[in-house]
Structure formats: C-alpha cells, structure tokens
Design an enzyme around this catalytic site. Sequence first.
Site, short mmCIF file in Angstrom:
data_model
loop_
_atom_site.label_atom_id
_atom_site.label_comp_id
_atom_site.label_asym_id
_atom_site.label_seq_id
_atom_site.Cartn_x
_atom_site.Cartn_y
_atom_site.Cartn_z
N CYS A 1 0.83 -1.20 0.00
CA CYS A 1 0.00 0.00 0.00
C CYS A 1 0.88 1.26 0.00
CB CYS A 1 -0.98 -0.04 1.17
SG CYS A 1 -2.39 1.10 0.97
N HIS B 1 -3.55 -5.44 1.30
CA HIS B 1 -3.34 -5.77 2.71
C HIS B 1 -3.83 -7.20 2.94
CE1 HIS B 1 -2.36 -1.71 4.01
NE2 HIS B 1 -3.39 -1.26 3.33
#
Length: 488
Positions: free
Chosen positions: A334, A432
């Site tokens: 991310c 994630h």
Amino acid sequence: MSPRMGATLMVQGTTSDAGKSTLVTALCRWLRRQGVAVAPFKPQNMALNSAVTADGGEIGRAQAVQAQACHLPPHTDMNPVLLKPNSDIGAQVIIHGRAVTSMNAAAYHDYKRVAMQAVLESHGRLAARYPVVMVEGAGSPAEINLRANDIANMGFAEAVDCPVILIADIDRGGVFAHLVGTLELLSESERARVKGFVINRFRGDIALLQNGLDWLEERTGVPVLGVLPYLMDFHLEAEDAIDTRQAAKTGERLRVAVPVLLRISNHTDFDPLRLHPQVELMFVGPGQPMPPADLIILPGSKSVRADLAFLREQGWAAALQRHLRYGGKLVGICGGLQMLGRTLADPHGLEGTAGESHGLGLLDFHTVLEAQKQLRNVSGRLALEDAQVSGYEIHAGVTEGPALALPAVRLSDGRVDGAVSADGQVLGTYLHGLFESPAACSALLRWAGLREVRSIDYHALRERDIERLADQVEAYLDTARLKSLCGL
C-alpha cells in the site's frame, strides 16, 4: 407498533488496552454458542488498523474480528465513526465507512454532535435486527477532558440507556485503584450503569485475590463478574499498538524486518509472519539501524510523503539500497508500494501539506493521491508460483507507469495490482492481508529465501483463539448475571 429493540450491553475499560476488545470478542462468541444472534458495535474508534466491510466501507479491525466471533460479515454499522490520525493533532474522519473530512482535535470536539447522530443511527439499525448488541467503549470513561459531548463511552451509554461492564487489567498493577478511581470520577447516573467488574490477565492463586474482591464489592456495591486468567500463546489482532511478541523459534528461520513508520497503518498485515514458526520478525523503531535481513517490508502509512521523508531521515533508504545490492528481497504494501515508485503527489493535501515527493525509484511508476478512497475485498493469483491470494485494498493512491506491465497480482475481477521488478528482487502491492493466504504466504517466504516452508492457516489460528476466549467466559465469569444483563 415499532419493532422490539434488542438488548445492548457495553464494555468499558479503566485504561486503554485493559481488554475491552478481547472481552467483547469473547462475549460475542459465547452468545453465539448459546444460539443468540449478536452484533458487535463500537461507536467511535481511533486506529490506523482498519478492515473493508461487506457493504464497501471501512471499520476498525477489532470490529471485523468481533464480527467473525458473531459469524457475521463486517458491516459499517458496527463502527460508524472511525478516526485515522494523520498528525499529532489531526485525523481523517470516517463516517459510516466513508471518509468525510480531516480535522484537528479541537474541531472534532465540536463535530461530535454530528458524529453522535451517525452513531445512534447505526446502533438503532443493529438493535432492530439483533437480540443483543455488544458494545465496546474507547479508552476510559474517566478522561475528564473528553467528557463533554462524549460519544465513545458513558455519553453513548446514557443516550441508549444501557448497562455497562467495567474491565481492568491486573497485570498492569493497581487494579483496585483503577476500578474505584474510575467509579469516583463518574457522575451518579453513570455509576449506576456499572453493573459488574471484570478483572483481566490474572496470574497466580485466585485465593490470594479473594479478600481484595470482597473489599471491592463492599466498597462499591458493584459485583465482580469474574477474574480472567492471563492467556499464554494467545493472539487477537491489535486495535492500534504493534504486537511484537514472538515465541522461541528454532531451526531454519527467515529474517524479516519492518521499519516502524510514524503513521504506520494496518500493521496487522504482519501478524501471520510474527506467528509463523520459521520467521524471525523484527520491527525496527526510530533511531535503530536496519538489521541484516532476508526480506524487508515497507508497511502501509496514513501519511506516505511524511513517512517517506522520515524513512530517509532514519537512514533506512540507504539501508534498503545496501540490502538490495547484497541480494535481499523487498516488499512494499500500500503506502510502501507508493514509496517504491519515482514520484508521489498529494495535490489536494489529503495526508498533509499538498505537494510532490521523489520516491525511492525502485519501480517505474508514479502515484497521485485522489480524494475518492478505493475500498475493496479482493482475490486473485500472485505472480509468484501463481499462488492463490486474497486481501483488501484501502488507499487513495492511483498508480500508473511501465512497471505495472509486470504485475504482482492478477485479480479475479480482471484488474492487475502492483508490480515486480525485472530482476525479481522488489515486489509492490496494494493488497493488505496477503500473508493471511497460506499459499501466497508460503510463496513469498520461498521467494525471500526460505527453502522448506511450513504452511500455516492464519484464519484457523484466529478462530482457535476466539474459541479459547469463549471458553474463558464459561469457566471464569458469572454467566447467569451476564445473560441477565443481555436481556436473556
């Protein structure tokens, strides 16, 4: 006639990390065992660990775990107000799963009246659908400076007229002072809501504690519902603080280092590695040199440009280059992915001062932060070994560039995600939770240099410990009183 509303029971703590999340999770699974449909609820959460819900929003990860304990998909009504700090005095404000604004602490104090309406709407919907709503407070109800317009603790309890259990951590010391002192700082009507105490993380002979429990009940008039023992080898995803505990590990181990950025987010990504018997996970804090490692992972961040500058200030950017020269592997997740590119632009000042930063230049792409956050639960195939992977996206970044022609993940919805460098040393992804997929985790560990990988089922480990919590309720708490408090 309006439909009958379900009962609401709230767990508040004498301090942060007293065990509120754990007790709510335990009670949720215990009630499900009784055949009771129950939903978790936290009016206001402040955390950088979040989860994507079934209805396409985001909530605190603790409520997602509690939803699992209830055998429910996570929903935005379970945590209607989520605050994600992006500075020491400011935070992004998320209402019903969607980011609505960023504001400093003083402005949010006034905004609480608006936030309370969102809280009551979500609670009302859950109470109309479920016989029991199990509520988690935040911090402590005795924080005098936060009492005005409170929506997280007694302010909510008073608004919906629900009973409260107060939990305290005896492992910290001073448990009787915590409980009695908290009661003393409450108003008369708030004290009357406290229907029981739970003492958490006790070690030793309970007989040696009994005279203290007797004194506590006589002093306060509030019954002790039970004393929960300290659980060894226990894991429940942390709401905010990084869990660094690791059991002793023997045999061949992979050394994995994670720099702890100032605004590190979703560090629960690394729990499967911390629990893996063949991984030595090292969190590298400010002022610490990057240790020798087989794999370095750049984590997510709520303020990527500021954390990229912090990374350089710590000397970690130079350490990454040295790590790669010696053949080490590097993953960015991310915000960590965004750092790997050539530039990172925040033209609207979404995460701080508007502007553009030079990235680490390890992958040929550019990222621009846009106001509309991307929230998805996804699945697909990892470039490594074509391993099956699932996870979730929570990011404002839009990343484009030639490096994406070698994607890290091919998603089942037809999109591609992230990139792998041409030399195979660097991998970046927006996903994630990728280490929670056993096949993907094993493939990544082999890529990083672990020869014989033992596959672990992280979801099974989490389910095992949720069951252990329900066992503790049955064994150590006054279940008859608990049923009465739940309106059963």
